[in-house]
Scaffold this motif. Structure first.
Motif, PDB file in Angstrom:
ATOM      1  N   HIS A 120      37.357  23.539  34.129  1.00 11.76           N
ATOM      2  CA  HIS A 120      37.111  24.985  34.096  1.00 11.76           C
ATOM      3  C   HIS A 120      36.026  25.362  35.099  1.00 11.76           C
ATOM      4  CE1 HIS A 120      36.031  28.981  32.631  1.00 11.76           C
ATOM      5  NE2 HIS A 120      37.279  29.026  32.189  1.00 11.76           N
ATOM      6  N   LYS A 121      34.921  24.615  35.095  1.00  8.38           N
ATOM      7  CA  LYS A 121      33.825  24.902  36.038  1.00  8.38           C
ATOM      8  C   LYS A 121      34.277  24.699  37.483  1.00  8.38           C
ATOM      9  CE  LYS A 121      30.001  24.010  32.955  1.00  8.38           C
ATOM     10  NZ  LYS A 121      28.785  23.272  32.687  1.00  8.38           N
ATOM     11  N   ALA A 122      34.987  23.610  37.731  1.00  5.81           N
ATOM     12  CA  ALA A 122      35.452  23.318  39.092  1.00  5.81           C
ATOM     13  C   ALA A 122      36.440  24.380  39.566  1.00  5.81           C
ATOM     14  CB  ALA A 122      36.091  21.929  39.145  1.00  5.81           C
ATOM     15  N   LEU A 123      37.306  24.832  38.669  1.00 11.54           N
ATOM     16  CA  LEU A 123      38.277  25.868  39.031  1.00 11.54           C
ATOM     17  C   LEU A 123      37.574  27.176  39.367  1.00 11.54           C
ATOM     18  CD1 LEU A 123      41.224  26.760  39.378  1.00 11.54           C
ATOM     19  CD2 LEU A 123      41.182  27.410  36.969  1.00 11.54           C
ATOM     20  N   MET A 124      36.589  27.567  38.564  1.00 12.95           N
ATOM     21  CA  MET A 124      35.846  28.804  38.832  1.00 12.95           C
ATOM     22  C   MET A 124      35.146  28.709  40.189  1.00 12.95           C
ATOM     23  SD  MET A 124      36.312  30.976  36.401  1.00 12.95           S
ATOM     24  CE  MET A 124      37.959  30.374  36.075  1.00 12.95           C
ATOM     25  N   LYS A 125      34.555  27.556  40.477  1.00  7.84           N
ATOM     26  CA  LYS A 125      33.877  27.363  41.759  1.00  7.84           C
ATOM     27  C   LYS A 125      34.875  27.458  42.908  1.00  7.84           C
ATOM     28  CE  LYS A 125      30.686  24.215  44.072  1.00  7.84           C
ATOM     29  NZ  LYS A 125      31.239  23.488  45.183  1.00  7.84           N
ATOM     30  N   ARG A 126      36.019  26.806  42.766  1.00 10.83           N
ATOM     31  CA  ARG A 126      37.029  26.811  43.831  1.00 10.83           C
ATOM     32  C   ARG A 126      37.598  28.211  44.028  1.00 10.83           C
ATOM     33  NH1 ARG A 126      40.421  22.694  46.074  1.00 10.83           N
ATOM     34  NH2 ARG A 126      38.741  21.293  45.495  1.00 10.83           N
ATOM     35  N   LEU A 127      37.820  28.948  42.943  1.00 15.51           N
ATOM     36  CA  LEU A 127      38.302  30.324  43.077  1.00 15.51           C
ATOM     37  C   LEU A 127      37.277  31.167  43.834  1.00 15.51           C
ATOM     38  CD1 LEU A 127      39.887  30.953  39.554  1.00 15.51           C
ATOM     39  CD2 LEU A 127      41.104  30.792  41.739  1.00 15.51           C
ATOM     40  N   SER A 128      36.010  30.960  43.512  1.00 18.10           N
ATOM     41  CA  SER A 128      34.938  31.688  44.188  1.00 18.10           C
ATOM     42  C   SER A 128      34.914  31.360  45.678  1.00 18.10           C
ATOM     43  CB  SER A 128      33.601  31.332  43.548  1.00 18.10           C
ATOM     44  OG  SER A 128      32.546  31.946  44.236  1.00 18.10           O
ATOM     45  N   GLU A 129      35.093  30.102  46.023  1.00 19.85           N
ATOM     46  CA  GLU A 129      35.093  29.673  47.421  1.00 19.85           C
ATOM     47  C   GLU A 129      36.294  30.205  48.196  1.00 19.85           C
ATOM     48  OE1 GLU A 129      35.100  25.449  46.905  1.00 19.85           O
ATOM     49  OE2 GLU A 129      32.926  25.330  46.626  1.00 19.85           O
ATOM     50  N   ASN A 130      37.322  30.613  47.485  1.00 21.39           N
ATOM     51  CA  ASN A 130      38.548  31.076  48.122  1.00 21.39           C
ATOM     52  C   ASN A 130      38.771  32.579  47.984  1.00 21.39           C
ATOM     53  OD1 ASN A 130      40.444  28.713  49.167  1.00 21.39           O
ATOM     54  ND2 ASN A 130      39.182  27.961  47.499  1.00 21.39           N
ATOM     55  N   GLY A 131      37.694  33.328  47.784  1.00 21.33           N
ATOM     56  CA  GLY A 131      37.808  34.782  47.774  1.00 21.33           C
ATOM     57  C   GLY A 131      37.788  35.429  46.409  1.00 21.33           C
ATOM     58  N   GLY A 132      37.550  34.673  45.377  1.00 20.92           N
ATOM     59  CA  GLY A 132      37.478  35.242  44.043  1.00 20.92           C
ATOM     60  C   GLY A 132      36.077  35.691  43.694  1.00 20.92           C
ATOM     61  N   LYS A 133      35.971  36.842  43.072  1.00 21.61           N
ATOM     62  CA  LYS A 133      34.680  37.310  42.562  1.00 21.61           C
ATOM     63  C   LYS A 133      34.594  36.783  41.132  1.00 21.61           C
ATOM     64  CE  LYS A 133      32.047  41.427  41.423  1.00 21.61           C
ATOM     65  NZ  LYS A 133      32.162  42.886  41.204  1.00 21.61           N
ATOM     66  N   VAL A 134      33.763  35.775  40.950  1.00 24.18           N
ATOM     67  CA  VAL A 134      33.621  35.088  39.673  1.00 24.18           C
ATOM     68  C   VAL A 134      32.234  35.379  39.113  1.00 24.18           C
ATOM     69  CG1 VAL A 134      33.660  32.824  38.539  1.00 24.18           C
ATOM     70  CG2 VAL A 134      35.189  33.275  40.479  1.00 24.18           C
ATOM     71  N   PRO A 135      32.136  35.788  37.850  1.00 25.00           N
ATOM     72  CA  PRO A 135      30.814  36.051  37.269  1.00 25.00           C
ATOM     73  C   PRO A 135      29.916  34.815  37.355  1.00 25.00           C
ATOM     74  CG  PRO A 135      32.551  36.807  35.796  1.00 25.00           C
ATOM     75  CD  PRO A 135      33.220  36.037  36.905  1.00 25.00           C
ATOM     76  N   ALA A 136      28.634  35.039  37.603  1.00 24.36           N
ATOM     77  CA  ALA A 136      27.675  33.948  37.771  1.00 24.36           C
ATOM     78  C   ALA A 136      27.650  33.010  36.572  1.00 24.36           C
ATOM     79  CB  ALA A 136      26.282  34.512  38.021  1.00 24.36           C
ATOM     80  N   ASP A 137      27.819  33.544  35.367  1.00 22.69           N
ATOM     81  CA  ASP A 137      27.762  32.696  34.173  1.00 22.69           C
ATOM     82  C   ASP A 137      28.942  31.733  34.080  1.00 22.69           C
ATOM     83  OD1 ASP A 137      29.362  35.036  33.588  1.00 22.69           O
ATOM     84  OD2 ASP A 137      29.260  34.512  31.458  1.00 22.69           O
ATOM     85  N   LEU A 138      29.978  31.955  34.859  1.00 23.17           N
ATOM     86  CA  LEU A 138      31.129  31.054  34.866  1.00 23.17           C
ATOM     87  C   LEU A 138      31.060  30.042  36.006  1.00 23.17           C
ATOM     88  CD1 LEU A 138      34.053  33.513  34.043  1.00 23.17           C
ATOM     89  CD2 LEU A 138      32.743  32.056  32.487  1.00 23.17           C
ATOM     90  N   LEU A 139      30.047  30.172  36.826  1.00 23.57           N
ATOM     91  CA  LEU A 139      29.909  29.277  37.983  1.00 23.57           C
ATOM     92  C   LEU A 139      28.953  28.124  37.736  1.00 23.57           C
ATOM     93  CD1 LEU A 139      29.922  31.802  40.934  1.00 23.57           C
ATOM     94  CD2 LEU A 139      31.685  30.130  40.342  1.00 23.57           C
ATOM     95  N   ASP A 140      28.502  27.952  36.502  1.00 23.42           N
ATOM     96  CA  ASP A 140      27.672  26.825  36.110  1.00 23.42           C
ATOM     97  C   ASP A 140      26.300  27.197  35.746  1.00 23.42           C
ATOM     98  OD1 ASP A 140      27.422  23.458  37.414  1.00 23.42           O
ATOM     99  OD2 ASP A 140      26.828  24.274  35.505  1.00 23.42           O
TER     100      ASP A 140
END
Length: 140
Positions: A120-140
């Motif tokens: 889950h954490k790795a997916l959120m990070k990868r989505l963020s790196e690929n143009g996704g706006k991911v809430p900070a609390d989901l990025l670790d």
């Protein structure tokens, strides 16, 4: 198409899934060429590039809507299984192990609870790196 690409495609849509640009990273596009040569030719100026920023995709409303549309009580913010179900994917252990391999998991894939949290954490990070706006609390 790998598991990550399928998830990305489901969240970002077809056009966004084709862009491998990191979030907020500018891309360049060549400046338009001059229309016609002038009567007094002079050396052509060097082509200049103008920055074009790639818009980010806010994943929260997309995944909230997908979870609601599923008709199930899905907690995509904490569960990789629920996130995969929300976007209409197979969330089987086999699929999650394949996703873990794609994302570089080095732990024991038989410890599914630990693997799922990492995924889950790795997916959120990868989505963020690929143009996704991911809430900070989901990025670790």
């Amino acid at each position: 198409m790998g598991i990550f690409d399928k998830i990305k495609h489901a969240i970002f849509g077809e056009a966004k899934a084709a862009e491998p640009v990191a979030a907020g990273a500018p891309t360049t596009e060549p400046a338009p060429a001059p229309a016609a040569p002038s009567a007094n030719p002079s050396p052509a100026p060097a082509q200049q590039s103008k920055p074009v920023t790639t818009a980010t995709v806010d994943i929260v409303p997309i995944l909230d809507a997908a979870a609601k549309k599923s008709g199930q009580k899905l907690d995509w913010r904490r569960s990789i299984v629920d996130l995969m179900k929300a976007v209409g994917m197979d969330a089987s252990l086999t699929e999650r192990k394949e996703l873990a391999a794609e994302l570089g998991y080095t732990g024991d894939t038989n410890d599914s609870a630990k693997m799922n949290m990492w995924l889950h954490k790795a997916l959120m990070k990868r989505l963020s790196e690929n143009g996704g706006k991911v809430p900070a609390d989901l990025l670790d």
